[in-house]
Scaffold this active site. Structure first.
Site, short mmCIF file in Angstrom:
data_model
loop_
_atom_site.label_atom_id
_atom_site.label_comp_id
_atom_site.label_asym_id
_atom_site.label_seq_id
_atom_site.Cartn_x
_atom_site.Cartn_y
_atom_site.Cartn_z
N SER A 144 107.86 49.41 49.70
CA SER A 144 108.52 50.23 48.67
C SER A 144 109.80 50.89 49.17
O SER A 144 109.89 51.30 50.34
CB SER A 144 107.54 51.33 48.22
OG SER A 144 108.20 52.32 47.47
N TYR A 167 114.36 50.18 44.22
CA TYR A 167 114.70 50.96 43.04
C TYR A 167 116.21 51.12 43.09
O TYR A 167 116.73 51.73 44.04
CB TYR A 167 114.05 52.35 43.10
CG TYR A 167 112.59 52.37 42.70
CD1 TYR A 167 112.17 51.82 41.50
CD2 TYR A 167 111.65 53.00 43.50
CE1 TYR A 167 110.83 51.86 41.12
CE2 TYR A 167 110.31 53.05 43.14
CZ TYR A 167 109.91 52.48 41.95
OH TYR A 167 108.60 52.52 41.58
N THR A 193 112.67 46.45 40.94
CA THR A 193 111.72 46.98 39.94
C THR A 193 112.50 47.54 38.76
O THR A 193 113.36 48.41 38.92
CB THR A 193 110.84 48.07 40.58
OG1 THR A 193 110.12 47.49 41.68
CG2 THR A 193 109.85 48.63 39.58
N LYS A 262 110.72 42.58 39.25
CA LYS A 262 109.35 43.13 39.11
C LYS A 262 109.27 44.02 37.87
O LYS A 262 110.04 44.97 37.75
CB LYS A 262 109.00 43.95 40.36
CG LYS A 262 107.60 44.56 40.33
CD LYS A 262 107.26 45.15 41.69
CE LYS A 262 105.85 45.71 41.75
NZ LYS A 262 105.72 47.05 41.18
N HIS A 286 103.54 48.14 36.34
CA HIS A 286 103.57 49.20 37.34
C HIS A 286 102.18 49.82 37.53
O HIS A 286 102.03 51.02 37.78
CB HIS A 286 104.58 50.28 36.94
CG HIS A 286 105.34 50.85 38.10
ND1 HIS A 286 106.68 50.63 38.31
CD2 HIS A 286 104.96 51.66 39.11
CE1 HIS A 286 107.08 51.27 39.38
NE2 HIS A 286 106.05 51.91 39.89
C1 FMN Z 1 100.74 55.32 43.97
C2 FMN Z 1 101.55 54.16 43.52
C3 FMN Z 1 102.87 54.07 43.94
C4 FMN Z 1 103.64 52.97 43.55
N1 FMN Z 1 104.92 52.89 44.01
C5 FMN Z 1 105.67 51.81 43.66
C6 FMN Z 1 106.98 51.67 44.16
O1 FMN Z 1 107.45 52.48 44.95
N2 FMN Z 1 107.70 50.59 43.74
C7 FMN Z 1 107.18 49.66 42.87
O2 FMN Z 1 107.88 48.71 42.51
N3 FMN Z 1 105.92 49.76 42.41
C8 FMN Z 1 105.16 50.80 42.79
N4 FMN Z 1 103.87 50.89 42.34
C9 FMN Z 1 103.31 49.80 41.51
C10 FMN Z 1 102.67 48.74 42.40
O3 FMN Z 1 103.64 48.02 43.11
C11 FMN Z 1 101.86 47.72 41.57
O4 FMN Z 1 102.69 47.21 40.55
C12 FMN Z 1 100.59 48.34 40.96
O5 FMN Z 1 100.04 49.30 41.80
C13 FMN Z 1 99.57 47.25 40.70
O6 FMN Z 1 98.46 47.77 40.04
P1 FMN Z 1 97.10 48.23 40.76
O7 FMN Z 1 97.39 49.52 41.43
O8 FMN Z 1 96.16 48.37 39.61
O9 FMN Z 1 96.70 47.15 41.71
C14 FMN Z 1 103.09 51.97 42.73
C15 FMN Z 1 101.75 52.06 42.34
C16 FMN Z 1 100.98 53.12 42.74
C17 FMN Z 1 99.54 53.17 42.34
#
Ligand code: FMN
Length: 404
Positions: A144, A167, A193, A262, A286
Protein backbone atom coordinates in the site's frame (compact mmCIF):
# COMPACT_ATOMS: atom_id res chain seq x y z
CA UNK A 1 -12.45 -7.25 28.90
CA UNK A 2 -15.91 -7.12 30.50
CA UNK A 3 -16.65 -3.69 29.11
CA UNK A 4 -15.46 -4.96 25.76
CA UNK A 5 -17.93 -7.83 25.90
CA UNK A 6 -20.67 -5.40 26.90
CA UNK A 7 -19.77 -3.18 23.96
CA UNK A 8 -19.83 -6.12 21.57
CA UNK A 9 -23.27 -7.02 22.91
CA UNK A 10 -24.36 -3.46 22.23
CA UNK A 11 -23.00 -3.76 18.70
CA UNK A 12 -24.75 -7.07 18.25
CA UNK A 13 -28.05 -5.40 19.09
CA UNK A 14 -27.39 -2.48 16.74
CA UNK A 15 -29.31 -2.43 13.47
CA UNK A 16 -26.06 -1.41 11.79
CA UNK A 17 -24.05 -4.46 12.57
CA UNK A 18 -26.28 -7.24 13.73
CA UNK A 19 -25.28 -10.31 11.76
CA UNK A 20 -21.56 -9.77 11.64
CA UNK A 21 -20.90 -8.60 15.18
CA UNK A 22 -23.17 -11.19 16.79
CA UNK A 23 -21.18 -13.86 15.01
CA UNK A 24 -17.79 -12.41 15.92
CA UNK A 25 -18.81 -12.01 19.55
CA UNK A 26 -19.90 -15.61 19.74
CA UNK A 27 -16.65 -16.88 18.25
CA UNK A 28 -14.61 -14.76 20.60
CA UNK A 29 -16.42 -16.01 23.66
CA UNK A 30 -16.37 -19.67 22.73
CA UNK A 31 -13.18 -20.34 20.82
CA UNK A 32 -10.84 -17.43 20.21
CA UNK A 33 -9.65 -16.95 23.75
CA UNK A 34 -8.39 -20.52 24.08
CA UNK A 35 -5.98 -20.57 21.14
CA UNK A 36 -2.38 -19.62 21.83
CA UNK A 37 -0.44 -21.07 18.88
CA UNK A 38 -1.05 -20.31 15.19
CA UNK A 39 -1.04 -24.01 14.35
CA UNK A 40 -4.14 -24.51 16.53
CA UNK A 41 -6.20 -22.09 14.47
CA UNK A 42 -8.47 -24.02 12.13
CA UNK A 43 -9.74 -21.28 9.82
CA UNK A 44 -9.59 -17.55 9.16
CA UNK A 45 -12.69 -16.87 11.25
CA UNK A 46 -10.89 -18.07 14.35
CA UNK A 47 -7.97 -15.87 13.38
CA UNK A 48 -10.38 -12.95 13.21
CA UNK A 49 -11.61 -13.69 16.74
CA UNK A 50 -8.04 -13.77 18.03
CA UNK A 51 -7.15 -10.55 16.24
CA UNK A 52 -10.14 -8.88 17.85
CA UNK A 53 -8.72 -9.75 21.25
CA UNK A 54 -5.20 -8.58 20.48
CA UNK A 55 -5.54 -5.47 18.31
CA UNK A 56 -6.53 -2.25 20.13
CA UNK A 57 -10.24 -1.48 19.52
CA UNK A 58 -9.74 1.66 17.41
CA UNK A 59 -7.22 -0.10 15.16
CA UNK A 60 -9.44 -3.15 14.90
CA UNK A 61 -12.27 -0.81 13.95
CA UNK A 62 -10.14 0.59 11.12
CA UNK A 63 -9.41 -2.93 9.92
CA UNK A 64 -12.96 -4.24 10.09
CA UNK A 65 -15.01 -1.30 8.98
CA UNK A 66 -17.09 -1.08 5.85
CA UNK A 67 -19.00 2.10 5.04
CA UNK A 68 -22.38 3.37 6.27
CA UNK A 69 -24.26 0.24 7.41
CA UNK A 70 -21.64 -2.21 6.04
CA UNK A 71 -24.04 -3.54 3.39
CA UNK A 72 -21.35 -3.89 0.69
CA UNK A 73 -19.07 -5.59 3.21
CA UNK A 74 -21.78 -8.19 3.95
CA UNK A 75 -22.71 -8.50 0.26
CA UNK A 76 -19.15 -9.60 -0.55
CA UNK A 77 -19.66 -12.68 1.63
CA UNK A 78 -23.28 -13.34 0.67
CA UNK A 79 -22.43 -13.19 -3.05
CA UNK A 80 -20.59 -16.50 -2.88
CA UNK A 81 -23.86 -18.28 -2.07
CA UNK A 82 -25.02 -17.59 -5.64
CA UNK A 83 -22.39 -19.93 -7.01
CA UNK A 84 -22.05 -23.66 -6.50
CA UNK A 85 -19.22 -25.98 -7.47
CA UNK A 86 -19.76 -28.70 -10.14
CA UNK A 87 -17.08 -31.33 -9.44
CA UNK A 88 -15.86 -33.88 -11.98
CA UNK A 89 -14.69 -37.36 -10.94
CA UNK A 90 -11.98 -39.90 -11.73
CA UNK A 91 -9.41 -37.34 -12.80
CA UNK A 92 -5.79 -37.85 -11.71
CA UNK A 93 -5.42 -35.16 -9.05
CA UNK A 94 -2.50 -36.80 -7.25
CA UNK A 95 -0.14 -33.83 -7.87
CA UNK A 96 -2.09 -30.64 -7.23
CA UNK A 97 -0.28 -27.50 -8.40
CA UNK A 98 -1.51 -24.09 -7.24
CA UNK A 99 1.18 -22.04 -8.95
CA UNK A 100 0.47 -19.12 -11.28
CA UNK A 101 2.27 -16.65 -13.51
CA UNK A 102 0.72 -13.21 -13.58
CA UNK A 103 2.35 -10.49 -15.70
CA UNK A 104 5.68 -12.29 -15.41
CA UNK A 105 5.43 -12.75 -11.65
CA UNK A 106 5.53 -16.36 -10.50
CA UNK A 107 3.84 -17.40 -7.26
CA UNK A 108 3.14 -20.71 -5.57
CA UNK A 109 -0.49 -19.79 -5.05
CA UNK A 110 -3.17 -17.72 -6.83
CA UNK A 111 -3.88 -15.94 -3.52
CA UNK A 112 -2.35 -12.46 -3.67
CA UNK A 113 -1.70 -10.27 -0.64
CA UNK A 114 -3.73 -7.10 -1.21
CA UNK A 115 -2.48 -3.67 -0.24
CA UNK A 116 -3.64 -2.84 3.29
CA UNK A 117 -2.46 0.39 4.86
CA UNK A 118 -0.89 1.00 8.26
CA UNK A 119 0.03 -2.56 9.21
CA UNK A 120 2.01 -1.24 12.15
CA UNK A 121 -1.39 -0.67 13.77
CA UNK A 122 -1.98 -4.44 13.97
CA UNK A 123 1.40 -5.80 15.06
CA UNK A 124 4.97 -4.61 15.48
CA UNK A 125 6.03 -6.97 12.64
CA UNK A 126 3.95 -4.76 10.34
CA UNK A 127 4.60 -5.03 6.58
CA UNK A 128 7.93 -6.78 7.19
CA UNK A 129 6.07 -9.63 8.90
CA UNK A 130 3.65 -9.83 5.98
CA UNK A 131 6.48 -9.79 3.43
CA UNK A 132 8.44 -12.48 5.27
CA UNK A 133 5.34 -14.65 5.48
CA UNK A 134 4.66 -14.08 1.77
CA UNK A 135 8.22 -15.17 1.04
CA UNK A 136 8.01 -18.23 3.32
CA UNK A 137 4.77 -19.49 1.76
CA UNK A 138 5.44 -18.22 -1.78
CA UNK A 139 2.76 -15.57 -2.30
CA UNK A 140 2.80 -12.44 -4.38
CA UNK A 141 2.37 -9.15 -2.49
CA UNK A 142 1.08 -5.68 -3.29
CA UNK A 143 2.25 -2.92 -0.95
CA UNK A 144 0.00 0.00 0.00
CA UNK A 145 0.88 3.66 -0.48
CA UNK A 146 -0.11 3.90 3.18
CA UNK A 147 2.46 1.32 4.29
CA UNK A 148 3.88 1.86 7.79
CA UNK A 149 7.20 0.53 6.50
CA UNK A 150 9.47 1.92 3.78
CA UNK A 151 8.98 0.24 0.42
CA UNK A 152 12.69 -0.62 0.04
CA UNK A 153 12.71 -2.59 3.31
CA UNK A 154 9.54 -4.47 2.38
CA UNK A 155 10.86 -5.33 -1.08
CA UNK A 156 14.05 -6.64 0.50
CA UNK A 157 12.10 -8.74 3.03
CA UNK A 158 9.94 -10.29 0.30
CA UNK A 159 13.08 -10.97 -1.75
CA UNK A 160 11.15 -11.15 -5.03
CA UNK A 161 9.64 -8.20 -6.88
CA UNK A 162 6.54 -6.84 -5.17
CA UNK A 163 3.93 -4.51 -6.72
CA UNK A 164 3.18 -1.01 -5.51
CA UNK A 165 -0.34 0.25 -4.89
CA UNK A 166 -0.73 3.92 -5.73
CA UNK A 167 -3.13 6.46 -4.35
CA UNK A 168 -2.59 9.31 -6.76
CA UNK A 169 -2.07 12.63 -5.06
CA UNK A 170 -3.56 15.74 -6.59
CA UNK A 171 0.02 16.93 -7.26
CA UNK A 172 1.28 15.03 -10.30
CA UNK A 173 4.95 15.66 -9.45
CA UNK A 174 4.45 13.76 -6.17
CA UNK A 175 2.71 10.93 -7.96
CA UNK A 176 5.62 10.67 -10.39
CA UNK A 177 8.13 10.72 -7.53
CA UNK A 178 6.33 7.83 -5.80
CA UNK A 179 6.24 5.84 -9.03
CA UNK A 180 9.95 6.39 -9.55
CA UNK A 181 10.74 5.37 -5.99
CA UNK A 182 8.67 2.18 -6.33
CA UNK A 183 10.38 1.29 -9.59
CA UNK A 184 13.81 1.93 -8.08
CA UNK A 185 12.86 -0.40 -5.21
CA UNK A 186 12.33 -3.17 -7.75
CA UNK A 187 8.54 -3.11 -8.13
CA UNK A 188 7.47 -4.55 -11.46
CA UNK A 189 3.91 -3.24 -11.46
CA UNK A 190 1.78 -0.50 -9.99
CA UNK A 191 -1.90 -0.83 -9.04
CA UNK A 192 -3.70 2.47 -9.29
CA UNK A 193 -6.62 2.49 -6.86
CA UNK A 194 -9.52 4.47 -8.29
CA UNK A 195 -12.48 3.67 -6.07
CA UNK A 196 -12.25 6.44 -3.46
CA UNK A 197 -12.65 9.75 -5.30
CA UNK A 198 -15.06 11.17 -2.72
CA UNK A 199 -13.97 9.93 0.70
CA UNK A 200 -16.08 7.54 2.76
CA UNK A 201 -18.18 7.15 5.89
CA UNK A 202 -16.69 4.46 8.14
CA UNK A 203 -19.26 4.10 10.93
CA UNK A 204 -18.09 0.77 12.32
CA UNK A 205 -14.68 2.33 12.83
CA UNK A 206 -16.27 5.26 14.67
CA UNK A 207 -18.21 2.88 16.92
CA UNK A 208 -15.13 0.90 17.87
CA UNK A 209 -13.10 4.05 18.42
CA UNK A 210 -15.51 4.94 21.22
CA UNK A 211 -14.34 1.87 23.08
CA UNK A 212 -10.68 2.87 22.92
CA UNK A 213 -9.72 5.08 25.82
CA UNK A 214 -6.12 5.69 24.68
CA UNK A 215 -5.09 9.15 23.51
CA UNK A 216 -4.76 8.63 19.75
CA UNK A 217 -3.03 11.94 19.18
CA UNK A 218 0.07 10.67 21.02
CA UNK A 219 0.91 8.25 18.18
CA UNK A 220 -0.81 9.85 15.23
CA UNK A 221 0.52 13.35 15.73
CA UNK A 222 2.34 14.69 12.68
CA UNK A 223 3.12 11.21 11.34
CA UNK A 224 3.69 10.93 7.59
CA UNK A 225 3.90 7.58 5.86
CA UNK A 226 7.43 6.62 4.68
CA UNK A 227 6.55 6.87 0.97
CA UNK A 228 5.99 10.62 1.38
CA UNK A 229 9.45 11.23 2.83
CA UNK A 230 11.13 14.07 0.97
CA UNK A 231 7.94 15.10 -0.84
CA UNK A 232 6.24 18.41 -0.31
CA UNK A 233 2.82 17.22 0.88
CA UNK A 234 1.59 20.58 2.16
CA UNK A 235 -2.02 20.98 1.00
CA UNK A 236 -1.77 17.77 -1.02
CA UNK A 237 -4.64 15.28 -0.95
CA UNK A 238 -4.26 11.54 -1.31
CA UNK A 239 -6.93 11.45 -3.95
CA UNK A 240 -7.28 13.23 -7.23
CA UNK A 241 -11.00 13.40 -7.90
CA UNK A 242 -10.39 14.92 -11.35
CA UNK A 243 -8.76 11.78 -12.75
CA UNK A 244 -10.09 10.26 -15.98
CA UNK A 245 -9.02 7.26 -18.07
CA UNK A 246 -6.17 9.26 -19.61
CA UNK A 247 -4.28 8.69 -16.35
CA UNK A 248 -3.20 5.24 -17.60
CA UNK A 249 -1.35 6.76 -20.57
CA UNK A 250 0.16 9.46 -18.37
CA UNK A 251 1.48 6.88 -15.95
CA UNK A 252 2.94 4.82 -18.76
CA UNK A 253 4.87 7.88 -19.93
CA UNK A 254 6.70 8.09 -16.59
CA UNK A 255 7.16 4.46 -15.56
CA UNK A 256 8.20 1.15 -17.07
CA UNK A 257 6.19 -0.76 -14.49
CA UNK A 258 3.06 -2.59 -15.64
CA UNK A 259 -0.07 -0.61 -14.78
CA UNK A 260 -3.10 -2.27 -13.18
CA UNK A 261 -6.34 -0.51 -12.30
CA UNK A 262 -7.80 -1.46 -8.91
CA UNK A 263 -11.47 -0.85 -8.18
CA UNK A 264 -13.26 -1.99 -11.36
CA UNK A 265 -16.83 -3.22 -10.83
CA UNK A 266 -18.61 -3.17 -14.19
CA UNK A 267 -17.82 -4.66 -17.58
CA UNK A 268 -17.91 -1.31 -19.39
CA UNK A 269 -15.11 0.05 -17.18
CA UNK A 270 -13.08 -3.12 -17.65
CA UNK A 271 -13.35 -2.59 -21.42
CA UNK A 272 -12.26 1.04 -21.02
CA UNK A 273 -9.28 -0.05 -18.93
CA UNK A 274 -8.17 -2.42 -21.70
CA UNK A 275 -8.79 0.23 -24.35
CA UNK A 276 -6.61 2.75 -22.48
CA UNK A 277 -3.73 0.33 -22.15
CA UNK A 278 -4.07 -1.17 -18.66
CA UNK A 279 -1.97 -4.31 -18.23
CA UNK A 280 -4.37 -5.80 -15.71
CA UNK A 281 -7.33 -5.00 -13.49
CA UNK A 282 -8.36 -5.67 -9.93
CA UNK A 283 -12.09 -6.22 -9.50
CA UNK A 284 -12.63 -4.68 -6.10
CA UNK A 285 -14.99 -2.59 -3.99
CA UNK A 286 -12.16 -1.91 -1.55
CA UNK A 287 -13.41 -4.68 0.73
CA UNK A 288 -16.77 -2.91 1.14
CA UNK A 289 -15.00 0.30 2.14
CA UNK A 290 -15.85 2.56 -0.80
CA UNK A 291 -19.44 2.84 -2.07
CA UNK A 292 -22.32 1.42 -0.01
CA UNK A 293 -25.01 -0.99 -1.31
CA UNK A 294 -22.95 -2.44 -4.15
CA UNK A 295 -22.92 -5.93 -5.58
CA UNK A 296 -20.51 -8.53 -4.26
CA UNK A 297 -17.31 -8.53 -6.32
CA UNK A 298 -17.90 -12.23 -7.15
CA UNK A 299 -21.19 -11.13 -8.72
CA UNK A 300 -19.44 -8.41 -10.74
CA UNK A 301 -16.91 -10.90 -12.08
CA UNK A 302 -18.85 -12.61 -14.91
CA UNK A 303 -19.64 -9.40 -16.84
CA UNK A 304 -16.06 -8.22 -16.38
CA UNK A 305 -14.58 -11.51 -17.58
CA UNK A 306 -16.82 -11.26 -20.66
CA UNK A 307 -15.75 -7.66 -21.35
CA UNK A 308 -12.04 -8.38 -20.95
CA UNK A 309 -12.28 -11.54 -23.04
CA UNK A 310 -8.88 -12.87 -22.02
CA UNK A 311 -6.91 -9.77 -23.10
CA UNK A 312 -5.45 -8.93 -19.69
CA UNK A 313 -5.27 -10.70 -16.30
CA UNK A 314 -8.05 -10.16 -13.78
CA UNK A 315 -7.51 -10.18 -10.02
CA UNK A 316 -10.60 -10.12 -7.80
CA UNK A 317 -10.81 -9.35 -4.08
CA UNK A 318 -13.51 -8.82 -1.47
CA UNK A 319 -14.73 -11.24 1.18
CA UNK A 320 -12.59 -14.27 0.24
CA UNK A 321 -12.44 -16.39 3.40
CA UNK A 322 -12.60 -20.00 2.16
CA UNK A 323 -10.77 -22.09 -0.40
CA UNK A 324 -14.11 -22.68 -2.11
CA UNK A 325 -14.62 -18.89 -2.49
CA UNK A 326 -11.29 -18.72 -4.29
CA UNK A 327 -12.13 -21.75 -6.40
CA UNK A 328 -15.40 -20.13 -7.56
CA UNK A 329 -13.63 -16.94 -8.66
CA UNK A 330 -11.03 -18.93 -10.62
CA UNK A 331 -13.83 -20.92 -12.26
CA UNK A 332 -15.56 -17.71 -13.27
CA UNK A 333 -12.40 -16.51 -15.01
CA UNK A 334 -10.26 -14.67 -12.46
CA UNK A 335 -6.51 -15.08 -12.90
CA UNK A 336 -5.86 -14.66 -9.19
CA UNK A 337 -7.66 -13.70 -5.98
CA UNK A 338 -6.71 -11.04 -3.43
CA UNK A 339 -7.17 -11.09 0.33
CA UNK A 340 -7.03 -8.11 2.68
CA UNK A 341 -8.41 -8.50 6.18
CA UNK A 342 -7.67 -12.24 6.66
CA UNK A 343 -3.88 -11.91 6.58
CA UNK A 344 -4.11 -8.82 8.79
CA UNK A 345 -6.05 -10.90 11.32
CA UNK A 346 -3.13 -13.33 11.25
CA UNK A 347 -0.68 -10.47 11.61
CA UNK A 348 -2.61 -8.97 14.54
CA UNK A 349 -2.96 -12.32 16.29
CA UNK A 350 0.59 -13.71 15.90
CA UNK A 351 2.71 -11.42 13.71
CA UNK A 352 4.49 -13.07 10.78
CA UNK A 353 3.57 -16.59 12.01
CA UNK A 354 -0.11 -15.68 11.93
CA UNK A 355 0.10 -14.44 8.33
CA UNK A 356 1.81 -17.70 7.36
CA UNK A 357 -0.95 -19.67 9.07
CA UNK A 358 -3.68 -17.79 7.21
CA UNK A 359 -1.96 -18.37 3.86
CA UNK A 360 -1.42 -22.06 4.62
CA UNK A 361 -5.02 -22.53 5.76
CA UNK A 362 -6.43 -20.96 2.59
CA UNK A 363 -4.01 -22.89 0.35
CA UNK A 364 -5.02 -26.12 2.07
CA UNK A 365 -8.72 -25.39 1.60
CA UNK A 366 -8.16 -24.44 -2.04
CA UNK A 367 -6.16 -27.62 -2.63
CA UNK A 368 -9.02 -29.70 -1.20
CA UNK A 369 -11.51 -27.88 -3.46
CA UNK A 370 -9.28 -28.42 -6.50
CA UNK A 371 -8.69 -32.11 -5.84
CA UNK A 372 -12.32 -32.68 -4.91
CA UNK A 373 -13.47 -31.11 -8.18
CA UNK A 374 -11.08 -32.91 -10.52
CA UNK A 375 -8.93 -29.87 -11.32
CA UNK A 376 -5.29 -30.42 -10.32
CA UNK A 377 -3.97 -27.13 -11.75
CA UNK A 378 -5.18 -23.54 -11.76
CA UNK A 379 -5.35 -23.60 -15.57
CA UNK A 380 -7.70 -26.60 -15.46
CA UNK A 381 -10.33 -24.69 -13.42
CA UNK A 382 -12.87 -23.28 -15.87
CA UNK A 383 -16.49 -22.17 -16.24
CA UNK A 384 -17.79 -25.76 -16.36
CA UNK A 385 -16.90 -26.14 -12.69
CA UNK A 386 -19.28 -23.51 -11.34
CA UNK A 387 -23.03 -23.06 -11.47
CA UNK A 388 -24.72 -19.66 -11.06
CA UNK A 389 -28.01 -20.15 -9.20
CA UNK A 390 -28.97 -16.62 -10.28
CA UNK A 391 -29.75 -15.34 -6.81
CA UNK A 392 -28.15 -15.43 -3.38
CA UNK A 393 -29.12 -18.26 -1.12
CA UNK A 394 -30.32 -17.31 2.34
CA UNK A 395 -27.77 -17.58 5.07
CA UNK A 396 -27.39 -21.08 6.49
CA UNK A 397 -24.29 -23.15 6.98
CA UNK A 398 -22.75 -21.55 3.92
CA UNK A 399 -19.24 -20.93 5.08
CA UNK A 400 -19.81 -17.54 6.69
CA UNK A 401 -18.12 -18.78 9.79
CA UNK A 402 -17.76 -21.43 12.40
CA UNK A 403 -20.99 -20.86 14.20
CA UNK A 404 -23.34 -20.38 11.29
C1 FMN B 1 -7.68 -1.92 6.78
C2 FMN B 1 -7.67 -1.89 5.30
C3 FMN B 1 -6.81 -1.01 4.64
C4 FMN B 1 -6.78 -0.99 3.25
N1 FMN B 1 -5.89 -0.16 2.64
C5 FMN B 1 -5.84 -0.14 1.28
C6 FMN B 1 -4.90 0.68 0.63
O1 FMN B 1 -4.08 1.35 1.26
N2 FMN B 1 -4.91 0.68 -0.73
C7 FMN B 1 -5.80 -0.08 -1.46
O2 FMN B 1 -5.79 -0.03 -2.69
N3 FMN B 1 -6.68 -0.89 -0.85
C8 FMN B 1 -6.72 -0.94 0.49
N4 FMN B 1 -7.60 -1.78 1.11
C9 FMN B 1 -8.44 -2.68 0.30
C10 FMN B 1 -7.73 -4.00 0.06
O3 FMN B 1 -6.64 -3.84 -0.82
C11 FMN B 1 -8.68 -5.04 -0.57
O4 FMN B 1 -9.27 -4.49 -1.72
C12 FMN B 1 -9.76 -5.52 0.41
O5 FMN B 1 -9.27 -5.56 1.72
C13 FMN B 1 -10.24 -6.91 0.01
O6 FMN B 1 -11.30 -7.30 0.81
P1 FMN B 1 -11.16 -8.23 2.11
O7 FMN B 1 -10.58 -7.40 3.19
O8 FMN B 1 -12.58 -8.63 2.38
O9 FMN B 1 -10.30 -9.40 1.74
C14 FMN B 1 -7.63 -1.83 2.50
C15 FMN B 1 -8.47 -2.72 3.17
C16 FMN B 1 -8.49 -2.77 4.54
C17 FMN B 1 -9.37 -3.77 5.22
Amino acid sequence: MNSRREFLKYLAASPLLTEYSAFAQEVEETLGARLTDPSEVINVFEMEALAREKIPPAHFGYLQTGVDSDATLRANRAGFTRFQIRPRRLVDVSSPDLSIDILGTQAKSPIIICPVGSQGAYHADAELGTARAAKAVGHHMILSTQSSTAIEAVAEARDEPIWFQLYPTNRWANTVAMLQRAEAAGCTAVCLTIDLPGGRNTETQSLLMREDDRDCSVCHKGQAKPIFKGLDMKGVMLNDSSLTWSVIGRMKEVTNMKVLIKGIEVGADAALAVQHGADGIVVSNHGGRAVETERATIECLPEIVAAVNGRIPIIVDGGFRRGTDIYKALSLGATAVGIGRPYCWGLGAFGQAGVERVLNLLNRELTIAMMGSGTPTIASIGPDYVHDVGHRIERGRMGFGLLD
